[in-house]
Design a protein around this motif. Structure first.
Motif, PDB file in Angstrom:
ATOM      1  N   TRP A 111       0.878  -1.308   0.079  1.00 29.38           N
ATOM      2  CA  TRP A 111      -0.130  -0.115  -0.020  1.00 29.38           C
ATOM      3  C   TRP A 111       0.908   1.290   0.082  1.00 29.38           C
ATOM      4  N   LYS A 112       0.713   2.229  -1.118  1.00 29.45           N
ATOM      5  CA  LYS A 112       1.569   3.382  -1.208  1.00 29.45           C
ATOM      6  C   LYS A 112       0.810   4.671  -1.154  1.00 29.45           C
ATOM      7  N   THR A 113       1.202   5.661  -0.737  1.00 38.53           N
ATOM      8  CA  THR A 113       0.750   6.843  -1.045  1.00 38.53           C
ATOM      9  C   THR A 113       1.438   7.585  -2.272  1.00 38.53           C
ATOM     10  N   ILE A 114       0.732   7.889  -3.294  1.00 41.48           N
ATOM     11  CA  ILE A 114       1.290   8.548  -4.141  1.00 41.48           C
ATOM     12  C   ILE A 114       1.031   9.886  -4.536  1.00 41.48           C
ATOM     13  N   THR A 115       2.138  10.568  -4.770  1.00 41.15           N
ATOM     14  CA  THR A 115       1.917  12.324  -5.187  1.00 41.15           C
ATOM     15  C   THR A 115       2.149  12.506  -6.662  1.00 41.15           C
ATOM     16  N   LYS A 116       1.383  13.256  -7.211  1.00 35.99           N
ATOM     17  CA  LYS A 116       1.677  13.895  -8.371  1.00 35.99           C
ATOM     18  C   LYS A 116       1.882  15.469  -8.407  1.00 35.99           C
ATOM     19  N   ASN A 117       2.975  15.489  -9.021  1.00 36.30           N
ATOM     20  CA  ASN A 117       3.981  16.987  -9.010  1.00 36.30           C
ATOM     21  C   ASN A 117       2.425  17.933  -9.279  1.00 36.30           C
ATOM     22  N   ALA A 118       1.950  17.921 -10.268  1.00 35.98           N
ATOM     23  CA  ALA A 118       0.625  18.921 -10.610  1.00 35.98           C
ATOM     24  C   ALA A 118      -0.219  18.417 -11.803  1.00 35.98           C
ATOM     25  N   ILE A 119      -1.406  18.705 -11.664  1.00 37.20           N
ATOM     26  CA  ILE A 119      -2.346  18.510 -12.578  1.00 37.20           C
ATOM     27  C   ILE A 119      -3.052  19.880 -12.938  1.00 37.20           C
ATOM     28  N   ILE A 120      -2.986  20.106 -14.224  1.00 41.12           N
ATOM     29  CA  ILE A 120      -3.059  21.705 -14.934  1.00 41.12           C
ATOM     30  C   ILE A 120      -4.145  21.345 -15.938  1.00 41.12           C
ATOM     31  N   ASP A 121      -5.043  22.062 -15.773  1.00 41.80           N
ATOM     32  CA  ASP A 121      -6.172  22.112 -17.010  1.00 41.80           C
ATOM     33  C   ASP A 121      -6.725  23.598 -17.492  1.00 41.80           C
ATOM     34  N   SER A 122      -6.819  23.710 -18.740  1.00 46.61           N
ATOM     35  CA  SER A 122      -6.886  24.961 -19.359  1.00 46.61           C
ATOM     36  C   SER A 122      -8.499  24.664 -19.884  1.00 46.61           C
ATOM     37  N   PHE A 123      -9.246  25.981 -19.899  1.00 43.27           N
ATOM     38  CA  PHE A 123     -10.561  26.179 -20.289  1.00 43.27           C
ATOM     39  C   PHE A 123     -10.912  27.531 -21.142  1.00 43.27           C
ATOM     40  N   GLU A 124     -11.685  27.434 -22.201  1.00 40.03           N
ATOM     41  CA  GLU A 124     -12.204  28.424 -22.610  1.00 40.03           C
ATOM     42  C   GLU A 124     -13.741  28.650 -21.945  1.00 40.03           C
ATOM     43  N   TYR A 125     -13.993  29.722 -21.491  1.00 37.82           N
ATOM     44  CA  TYR A 125     -15.336  29.844 -21.021  1.00 37.82           C
ATOM     45  C   TYR A 125     -16.274  30.796 -21.518  1.00 37.82           C
ATOM     46  N   GLU A 126     -17.750  30.539 -21.443  1.00 42.57           N
ATOM     47  CA  GLU A 126     -18.747  31.656 -21.777  1.00 42.57           C
ATOM     48  C   GLU A 126     -19.957  31.410 -21.083  1.00 42.57           C
ATOM     49  N   PHE A 127     -20.848  32.504 -21.262  1.00 41.71           N
ATOM     50  CA  PHE A 127     -21.965  32.472 -20.447  1.00 41.71           C
ATOM     51  C   PHE A 127     -23.176  32.589 -21.189  1.00 41.71           C
ATOM     52  N   ILE A 128     -24.331  31.662 -21.196  1.00 46.54           N
ATOM     53  CA  ILE A 128     -25.392  31.540 -21.821  1.00 46.54           C
ATOM     54  C   ILE A 128     -26.442  32.033 -20.722  1.00 46.54           C
ATOM     55  N   GLY A 129     -27.065  33.070 -20.867  1.00 45.30           N
ATOM     56  CA  GLY A 129     -27.717  33.732 -19.645  1.00 45.30           C
ATOM     57  C   GLY A 129     -27.071  33.469 -18.346  1.00 45.30           C
ATOM     58  N   ASP A 130     -27.445  32.768 -17.254  1.00 46.35           N
ATOM     59  CA  ASP A 130     -26.928  32.347 -16.141  1.00 46.35           C
ATOM     60  C   ASP A 130     -26.174  31.064 -15.898  1.00 46.35           C
ATOM     61  N   THR A 131     -25.924  30.438 -17.186  1.00 46.85           N
ATOM     62  CA  THR A 131     -25.287  29.195 -17.158  1.00 46.85           C
ATOM     63  C   THR A 131     -23.836  29.512 -17.566  1.00 46.85           C
ATOM     64  N   LEU A 132     -22.910  28.717 -16.762  1.00 44.82           N
ATOM     65  CA  LEU A 132     -21.275  28.777 -17.383  1.00 44.82           C
ATOM     66  C   LEU A 132     -21.098  27.513 -17.930  1.00 44.82           C
ATOM     67  N   VAL A 133     -20.519  27.866 -19.245  1.00 39.96           N
ATOM     68  CA  VAL A 133     -20.245  26.661 -20.037  1.00 39.96           C
ATOM     69  C   VAL A 133     -18.412  26.831 -20.051  1.00 39.96           C
ATOM     70  N   LEU A 134     -17.820  25.559 -20.014  1.00 42.90           N
ATOM     71  CA  LEU A 134     -16.615  25.422 -19.931  1.00 42.90           C
ATOM     72  C   LEU A 134     -16.093  24.593 -20.911  1.00 42.90           C
ATOM     73  N   TYR A 135     -15.231  24.788 -21.869  1.00 41.34           N
ATOM     74  CA  TYR A 135     -14.687  24.121 -23.136  1.00 41.34           C
ATOM     75  C   TYR A 135     -13.297  23.524 -22.731  1.00 41.34           C
ATOM     76  N   ASP A 136     -12.860  22.452 -22.856  1.00 46.26           N
ATOM     77  CA  ASP A 136     -11.528  22.208 -22.620  1.00 46.26           C
ATOM     78  C   ASP A 136     -10.512  22.830 -23.677  1.00 46.26           C
ATOM     79  N   TYR A 137      -9.383  23.391 -23.284  1.00 48.30           N
ATOM     80  CA  TYR A 137      -8.639  24.261 -24.204  1.00 48.30           C
ATOM     81  C   TYR A 137      -7.352  23.495 -24.221  1.00 48.30           C
ATOM     82  N   TYR A 138      -7.059  23.186 -25.512  1.00 44.44           N
ATOM     83  CA  TYR A 138      -5.726  22.530 -25.952  1.00 44.44           C
ATOM     84  C   TYR A 138      -5.160  23.484 -26.810  1.00 44.44           C
ATOM     85  N   GLU A 139      -3.877  23.106 -27.222  1.00 44.83           N
ATOM     86  CA  GLU A 139      -2.969  23.983 -27.955  1.00 44.83           C
ATOM     87  C   GLU A 139      -3.613  24.224 -29.294  1.00 44.83           C
ATOM     88  N   GLY A 140      -4.449  23.597 -29.792  1.00 44.22           N
ATOM     89  CA  GLY A 140      -5.008  23.863 -31.104  1.00 44.22           C
ATOM     90  C   GLY A 140      -6.164  24.620 -30.861  1.00 44.22           C
TER      91      GLY A 140
END
Length: 340
Positions: free
Chosen positions: A77-106
C-alpha cells in the motif's frame, strides 16, 4: 418536454446545493494550491483567469492518492503524489449558465460542460456541474453524466479554486431497491442458463437492474419461461416441466471513499430438491484489502508513472464462488433433450 422538465428539476436541486456551500466564505489566499487534505472528496488549487480572452487555468499541486502496488510478488500500500495537474478552459455565459470548454494547443473543444448556481457574467462564485454538454456549433445539449447520485461543486475565487464532491448514496440504494432484482441482467442470464441456451456471469449482476425490462421480456420468451409468482427479491417460475425458485439473500451496496461502489450479493436457486447458493463480493482496494494473501482475488494491471517507469498494481477486489455455482446449476437445469 420530459427532458426539459428533468433538466429544470435537476438545476433547481443543484442551485440549492451551491447555496448551501456558502461560496462567499471562500478565501482569496492564492498561496493555497495543494489538493492534499484529509477529505478525499475535496481539492483546492490555484486559478488563473484571463477575462479578456475568456480563458482560465486551474492547477492542483501535491495531489495525493493511494495505490496498491505489486512488487516482487507482494502487495504494498503506497501513498502517491503527483507534482501537478493542470487544466485549461475557455468559458462563456449563456444567460446565467456557465459553459466550460476544454482548451488545448489547437484551441477549444466543440463540446462544453454546463454549470449553474453562480452569477451571470461573473466567473467567480459557486458553480455546480449539471451533467449536460453543449455543442457550441449547433447549440444542441444532451445529458452526458448522471448527476442524480453525485453533486460536483466548483468554487472560484481570485487565485483559488475548490472542488467538492457530495455523494447521495442513500438515494442510490433506495432507487436500486425500488427497482427490485427480478429485472436484472442476472435473471436474463439465469433463464437462459437453466434452459441450456446461454452462459451466465456471477451473482453480483443481480444489482445490474436498471432499464432491463425489454431484455427480461426477450429472455422469458426465448427460453420458454412462465412466471408463477414473485416479489422484488424472489421469484418462482417454470421452464419446461421444471419449477424453480430464486431468492435474493443479500444485495448490499455501499460507498467507497473514492466515490465508487462496493457490492455484496448472496443468491439461492432451487428446483425444489436441490438448492444452489452463490456469493460475490466486489470491493475497491483499500489498505485493509491490500494484502499479499488476497492476491488471488485481484486482476493485476500495469501502467507507467510520470517518469516513464512501468509499475504493476491492483484496484478491484473480486471474490466469488461462481464456478461451483454454475456446476450446481447444471445439475438442476433442463435435461439437454428437453431444452427449448
Amino acid at each position: 418536454m420530459k427532458y426539459t422538465l428533468l433538466t429544470a428539476v435537476s438545476s433547481a436541486f443543484l442551485i440549492a446545493a451551491c447555496s448551501d456551500s456558502n461560496p462567499s466564505s471562500a478565501s482569496n489566499d492564492s498561496s493555497t494550491n495543494s489538493a492534499s487534505n484529509n477529505d478525499p472528496n475535496s481539492a483546492t488549487g490555484t486559478l488563473y483567469v484571463d477575462e479578456s480572452q475568456h480563458l482560465m487555468v486551474t492547477t492542483f499541486t501535491d495531489v495525493h492518492g493511494n495505490r496498491c502496488d505489486l512488487e516482487n510478488d507482494n502487495l504494498i500500500w503506497k501513498t502517491i503524489t503527483k507534482n501537478a495537474i493542470i487544466d485549461s478552459f475557455e468559458y462563456e455565459f449563456i444567460g446565467d449558465t456557465l459553459v466550460l470548454y476544454d482548451y488545448y494547443e489547437g484551441g477549444a473543444d466543440n463540446y462544453g460542460k454546463l454549470y449553474v448556481g453562480g452569477t451571470a457574467g461573473n466567473i467567480y462564485g459557486c458553480w455546480v456541474y449539471t451533467g449536460i454538454e453543449r455543442n457550441r456549433k449547433t447549440g444542441e445539449e444532451e445529458h452526458s453524466t448522471n448527476t442524480r447520485y453525485v453533486t460536483r461543486t466548483y468554487t472560484y475565487a481570485p487565485g483559488k479554486v475548490t472542488i467538492n464532491l457530495e455523494y447521495h448514496m442513500d438515494l442510490y440504494v433506495a432507487d436500486e431497491q425500488e427497482r427490485g432484482y427480478m429485472e436484472s441482467s442476472f435473471m436474463v442470464e439465469l433463464y437462459g442458463y437453466l434452459a441450456r441456451r446461454s452462459h451466465m456471469d456471477d451473482v453480483i449482476n443481480i444489482m445490474d437492474n436498471e432499464d432491463l425490462a425489454s431484455s427480461i421480456a426477450r429472455s422469458i420468451e426465448n427460453n420458454g419461461v412462465q412466471i408463477i409468482e414473485g416479489t422484488k427479491t424472489n421469484q418462482t417460475f417454470k421452464i419446461g416441466d421444471k419449477t424453480y425458485t430464486v431468492t435474493i439473500k443479500k444485495a448490499e451496496t455501499t460507498l467507497h471513499y473514492s466515490g465508487r461502489t462496493n457490492r455484496e450479493a448472496i443468491v439461492e436457486v432451487s428446483d425444489g430438491t436441490t438448492t444452489c447458493s452463490s456469493y460475490a463480493i466486489y470491493k475497491n482496494v483499500d489498505e485493509n484489502l491490500c494484502k499479499t494473501e488476497n492476491l488471488e482475488y485481484f486482476t493485476v494491471k500495469d501502467d507507467e508513472d510520470e517518469d516513464g517507469n512501468k509499475y504493476f498494481y491492483v484496484s478491484r477486489y473480486k471474490n466469488t464462488d461462481h464456478e461451483k455455482f454454475q456446476e450446481c446449476l447444471s445439475t438442476i437445469a433442463l435435461p439437454i433433450t428437453e431444452a427449448p
